[in-house]
Design a protein around this motif. Sequence first.
Motif, PDB file in Angstrom:
ATOM      1  N   VAL A 315       0.841  -1.200   0.000  1.00  0.00           N
ATOM      2  CA  VAL A 315       0.000   0.000   0.000  1.00  0.00           C
ATOM      3  C   VAL A 315       0.880   1.255   0.000  1.00  0.00           C
ATOM      4  CG1 VAL A 315      -1.618   1.371   1.370  1.00  0.00           C
ATOM      5  CG2 VAL A 315      -2.001  -1.077   1.058  1.00  0.00           C
ATOM      6  N   MET A 316       1.962   1.243   0.771  1.00  0.00           N
ATOM      7  CA  MET A 316       2.855   2.395   0.800  1.00  0.00           C
ATOM      8  C   MET A 316       3.521   2.602  -0.553  1.00  0.00           C
ATOM      9  SD  MET A 316       4.591   2.258   4.621  1.00  0.00           S
ATOM     10  CE  MET A 316       5.498   3.785   4.364  1.00  0.00           C
ATOM     11  N   ILE A 317       3.870   1.519  -1.228  1.00  0.00           N
ATOM     12  CA  ILE A 317       4.448   1.644  -2.574  1.00  0.00           C
ATOM     13  C   ILE A 317       3.439   2.262  -3.528  1.00  0.00           C
ATOM     14  CG2 ILE A 317       5.278   0.335  -4.568  1.00  0.00           C
ATOM     15  CD1 ILE A 317       6.625  -1.584  -2.601  1.00  0.00           C
ATOM     16  N   LEU A 318       2.180   1.818  -3.452  1.00  0.00           N
ATOM     17  CA  LEU A 318       1.129   2.398  -4.293  1.00  0.00           C
ATOM     18  C   LEU A 318       0.962   3.889  -4.009  1.00  0.00           C
ATOM     19  CD1 LEU A 318      -1.640  -0.385  -4.178  1.00  0.00           C
ATOM     20  CD2 LEU A 318      -0.214   0.249  -6.137  1.00  0.00           C
ATOM     21  N   ILE A 319       1.006   4.247  -2.734  1.00  0.00           N
ATOM     22  CA  ILE A 319       0.880   5.663  -2.371  1.00  0.00           C
ATOM     23  C   ILE A 319       2.065   6.458  -2.907  1.00  0.00           C
ATOM     24  CG2 ILE A 319       0.911   7.277  -0.423  1.00  0.00           C
ATOM     25  CD1 ILE A 319      -0.702   5.216   1.167  1.00  0.00           C
ATOM     26  N   VAL A 320       3.269   5.920  -2.761  1.00  0.00           N
ATOM     27  CA  VAL A 320       4.464   6.616  -3.255  1.00  0.00           C
ATOM     28  C   VAL A 320       4.372   6.839  -4.764  1.00  0.00           C
ATOM     29  CG1 VAL A 320       6.950   6.324  -3.690  1.00  0.00           C
ATOM     30  CG2 VAL A 320       6.017   5.937  -1.403  1.00  0.00           C
ATOM     31  N   LEU A 321       3.964   5.808  -5.503  1.00  0.00           N
ATOM     32  CA  LEU A 321       3.829   5.955  -6.952  1.00  0.00           C
ATOM     33  C   LEU A 321       2.782   7.013  -7.301  1.00  0.00           C
ATOM     34  CD1 LEU A 321       3.966   2.196  -8.059  1.00  0.00           C
ATOM     35  CD2 LEU A 321       5.773   3.921  -8.267  1.00  0.00           C
ATOM     36  N   THR A 322       1.677   7.020  -6.545  1.00  0.00           N
ATOM     37  CA  THR A 322       0.630   8.016  -6.777  1.00  0.00           C
ATOM     38  C   THR A 322       1.139   9.418  -6.494  1.00  0.00           C
ATOM     39  OG1 THR A 322      -1.082   6.406  -6.165  1.00  0.00           O
ATOM     40  CG2 THR A 322      -1.700   8.737  -6.128  1.00  0.00           C
ATOM     41  N   VAL A 323       1.862   9.572  -5.397  1.00  0.00           N
ATOM     42  CA  VAL A 323       2.361  10.892  -5.009  1.00  0.00           C
ATOM     43  C   VAL A 323       3.416  11.391  -5.998  1.00  0.00           C
ATOM     44  CG1 VAL A 323       3.641  12.143  -3.225  1.00  0.00           C
ATOM     45  CG2 VAL A 323       1.815  10.574  -2.580  1.00  0.00           C
ATOM     46  N   ILE A 324       4.304  10.494  -6.427  1.00  0.00           N
ATOM     47  CA  ILE A 324       5.332  10.900  -7.402  1.00  0.00           C
ATOM     48  C   ILE A 324       4.678  11.319  -8.710  1.00  0.00           C
ATOM     49  CG2 ILE A 324       7.245  10.070  -8.819  1.00  0.00           C
ATOM     50  CD1 ILE A 324       8.149   8.383  -6.460  1.00  0.00           C
ATOM     51  N   ALA A 325       3.682  10.553  -9.153  1.00  0.00           N
ATOM     52  CA  ALA A 325       2.978  10.910 -10.391  1.00  0.00           C
ATOM     53  C   ALA A 325       2.273  12.253 -10.247  1.00  0.00           C
ATOM     54  CB  ALA A 325       1.967   9.815 -10.751  1.00  0.00           C
ATOM     55  N   PHE A 328       4.515  15.339 -10.521  1.00  0.00           N
ATOM     56  CA  PHE A 328       4.915  15.837 -11.832  1.00  0.00           C
ATOM     57  C   PHE A 328       4.143  17.106 -12.191  1.00  0.00           C
ATOM     58  CE2 PHE A 328       6.058  11.260 -13.277  1.00  0.00           C
ATOM     59  CZ  PHE A 328       7.294  11.376 -12.660  1.00  0.00           C
ATOM     60  N   PHE A 329       2.997  17.326 -11.547  1.00  0.00           N
ATOM     61  CA  PHE A 329       2.133  18.445 -11.920  1.00  0.00           C
ATOM     62  C   PHE A 329       1.789  19.368 -10.759  1.00  0.00           C
ATOM     63  CE2 PHE A 329       1.167  14.683 -14.475  1.00  0.00           C
ATOM     64  CZ  PHE A 329       1.422  15.155 -15.757  1.00  0.00           C
ATOM     65  N   ILE A 330       1.976  18.909  -9.505  1.00  0.00           N
ATOM     66  CA  ILE A 330       1.523  19.669  -8.340  1.00  0.00           C
ATOM     67  C   ILE A 330       2.692  19.873  -7.385  1.00  0.00           C
ATOM     68  CG2 ILE A 330      -0.150  19.761  -6.444  1.00  0.00           C
ATOM     69  CD1 ILE A 330      -1.912  17.847  -8.013  1.00  0.00           C
ATOM     70  N   ASP A 331       2.778  21.064  -6.791  1.00  0.00           N
ATOM     71  CA  ASP A 331       3.847  21.406  -5.860  1.00  0.00           C
ATOM     72  C   ASP A 331       3.804  20.517  -4.622  1.00  0.00           C
ATOM     73  OD1 ASP A 331       5.942  23.479  -4.968  1.00  0.00           O
ATOM     74  OD2 ASP A 331       4.493  23.486  -3.319  1.00  0.00           O
ATOM     75  N   ALA A 332       4.983  20.282  -4.034  1.00  0.00           N
ATOM     76  CA  ALA A 332       5.091  19.390  -2.878  1.00  0.00           C
ATOM     77  C   ALA A 332       4.265  19.883  -1.697  1.00  0.00           C
ATOM     78  CB  ALA A 332       6.561  19.246  -2.467  1.00  0.00           C
ATOM     79  N   THR A 333       4.264  21.195  -1.449  1.00  0.00           N
ATOM     80  CA  THR A 333       3.493  21.737  -0.331  1.00  0.00           C
ATOM     81  C   THR A 333       2.006  21.439  -0.498  1.00  0.00           C
ATOM     82  OG1 THR A 333       5.112  23.515  -0.060  1.00  0.00           O
ATOM     83  CG2 THR A 333       2.969  23.812   0.985  1.00  0.00           C
ATOM     84  N   VAL A 334       1.507  21.605  -1.726  1.00  0.00           N
ATOM     85  CA  VAL A 334       0.102  21.329  -2.004  1.00  0.00           C
ATOM     86  C   VAL A 334      -0.195  19.853  -1.800  1.00  0.00           C
ATOM     87  CG1 VAL A 334      -1.724  21.454  -3.755  1.00  0.00           C
ATOM     88  CG2 VAL A 334       0.015  23.239  -3.635  1.00  0.00           C
ATOM     89  N   LEU A 335       0.709  18.989  -2.243  1.00  0.00           N
ATOM     90  CA  LEU A 335       0.497  17.546  -2.079  1.00  0.00           C
ATOM     91  C   LEU A 335       0.395  17.172  -0.605  1.00  0.00           C
ATOM     92  CD1 LEU A 335       2.902  16.005  -4.748  1.00  0.00           C
ATOM     93  CD2 LEU A 335       0.409  16.065  -4.813  1.00  0.00           C
ATOM     94  N   ILE A 336       1.281  17.726   0.209  1.00  0.00           N
ATOM     95  CA  ILE A 336       1.247  17.401   1.639  1.00  0.00           C
ATOM     96  C   ILE A 336      -0.062  17.867   2.262  1.00  0.00           C
ATOM     97  CG2 ILE A 336       2.330  17.891   3.869  1.00  0.00           C
ATOM     98  CD1 ILE A 336       5.019  18.035   2.351  1.00  0.00           C
ATOM     99  N   ILE A 337      -0.500  19.070   1.900  1.00  0.00           N
ATOM    100  CA  ILE A 337      -1.741  19.609   2.457  1.00  0.00           C
ATOM    101  C   ILE A 337      -2.947  18.803   1.991  1.00  0.00           C
ATOM    102  CG2 ILE A 337      -3.277  21.618   2.464  1.00  0.00           C
ATOM    103  CD1 ILE A 337      -0.752  23.372   2.250  1.00  0.00           C
ATOM    104  N   MET A 338      -2.979  18.436   0.695  1.00  0.00           N
ATOM    105  CA  MET A 338      -4.143  17.772   0.123  1.00  0.00           C
ATOM    106  C   MET A 338      -4.218  16.290   0.469  1.00  0.00           C
ATOM    107  SD  MET A 338      -4.230  19.483  -3.688  1.00  0.00           S
ATOM    108  CE  MET A 338      -5.316  18.191  -4.280  1.00  0.00           C
ATOM    109  N   LEU A 339      -3.076  15.609   0.466  1.00  0.00           N
ATOM    110  CA  LEU A 339      -3.097  14.152   0.530  1.00  0.00           C
ATOM    111  C   LEU A 339      -2.892  13.568   1.923  1.00  0.00           C
ATOM    112  CD1 LEU A 339      -1.148  13.263  -2.752  1.00  0.00           C
ATOM    113  CD2 LEU A 339      -3.607  13.521  -2.393  1.00  0.00           C
ATOM    114  N   THR A 340      -2.366  14.357   2.852  1.00  0.00           N
ATOM    115  CA  THR A 340      -2.203  13.837   4.218  1.00  0.00           C
ATOM    116  C   THR A 340      -3.533  13.357   4.808  1.00  0.00           C
ATOM    117  OG1 THR A 340      -0.233  15.178   4.659  1.00  0.00           O
ATOM    118  CG2 THR A 340      -1.481  14.386   6.570  1.00  0.00           C
TER     119      THR A 340
END
Length: 427
Positions: A315-325, A328-340
């Motif tokens: 599951v963590m590998i799936l999440i990592v692949l999703t987050v990396i993908a 490619f289009f969204i800033d890291a700060t936004v990802l942390i705020i949205m996906l946590t």
Amino acid sequence: MILVVATFVVLMLMGMPLAFAIGMAGTVFFIQHPELPSTIPVQVTVSQTQNFALLAIPLFILAGNLMNGAGVSERLLNVASALTGRMRGGLAQVSVTLSALMGGVSGSAIADASMQARMLGDEMSRRGLPRPFAAAVLAFGAILTPIIPPGIGMILYGSIGQVSIGRLFAAGFVPAAMLWLGLALTIWLVALRRGFVPERSEGMPLRAHLAAWRGGALALLFPVLLLVGLRMGVFTPSEIGAFAVVYAAFLGFIVHRRLDRRSTAEALEGSLTDIGSVMFLIALSAIFSYGIVFERVPETIANAMIGLTDNLQLVMILIVLTVIAAGFFIDATVLIIMLTPIFLPLIRSLGGDPVHFGMVFIIAATIGNFTPPVGAAMYAVCSILKVPLGEYSREAVPMLIAVTLVVLAMIFLPGLVLFLPDLLFGR
């Protein structure tokens, strides 16, 4: 919710600033649900910024800018050169080591990559390193910065997910060492194949070594003081940000005497810009996050992933692949705020440790800063060094592979990540 996400993607591709894109996309959700009170968007926007733990973010940003104005980066460069100047790869090895040392100063991958590109980029080229290779090293080296205290990503993740920021700070050191080792080994292999020479052919005199370490000692002590202060209960995560500002001012005005009226004004001006952009993004993200929770998106995604597998590592590998993908289009700060709020409950339901997952998640989100098409650190470095993105991308592949292997090792060896937090704070 599909229309909300589509609106966000379209606005982002149109070039709208991320804060406005995420805020307007969240507003679309409330237009779709007229039964909800119209005051909710205003209320959640204001309340999002009232989290006391978030007070550490503007304070750490100010501390980082004051330290840079105090000349700390130059002193840490001397320490990095003393450590790795004789390793094959020359200034490339020095730059990666400097990123590790700078983690406790800037806390921002983009800021670190930009600063190092200006400090070392031209000199790396003059010493025989191809500019695209130098750009890739300078960009990916900055991945170390956000996971060494006081990384802003850790504060965001901890405050949103209700995870101990002290444990997150402690957990950053071992992954940072693993990333440094992976990148240093990659640079060494590339240098061996291409015949790159070390920065120095002979060792530094003992006196020069001692002078370098003496000059950088107080800056290197900074993250250690943060951890000790948290562990001993002297500071809360918010109060320790104020201590960081006082410590940075002490170094700049009294110890190094590099801060004057002009440099202080520049540090304050830069901090206002950085703080405003980060806090505005956090505030407007609350509108988007409200829709995610209301539509039970975390539960939907969790059920979908558990339908594939209930193995924590997979599951963590799936999440990592999703987050990396997504990175490619969204800033890291936004990802942390949205996906946590989406992924952390899933990890907890599977028995995973939130600190272990946090370090994996933050590194995966940060990777997007160094990859096309919207990597902010990538664009900053390539712009400064005038390197085409295609040439940068080819040179960045070995760095990306090294970082990916380190992330996989972290997933399957959680004890490495949790060793220091358990030692300092208990299990």
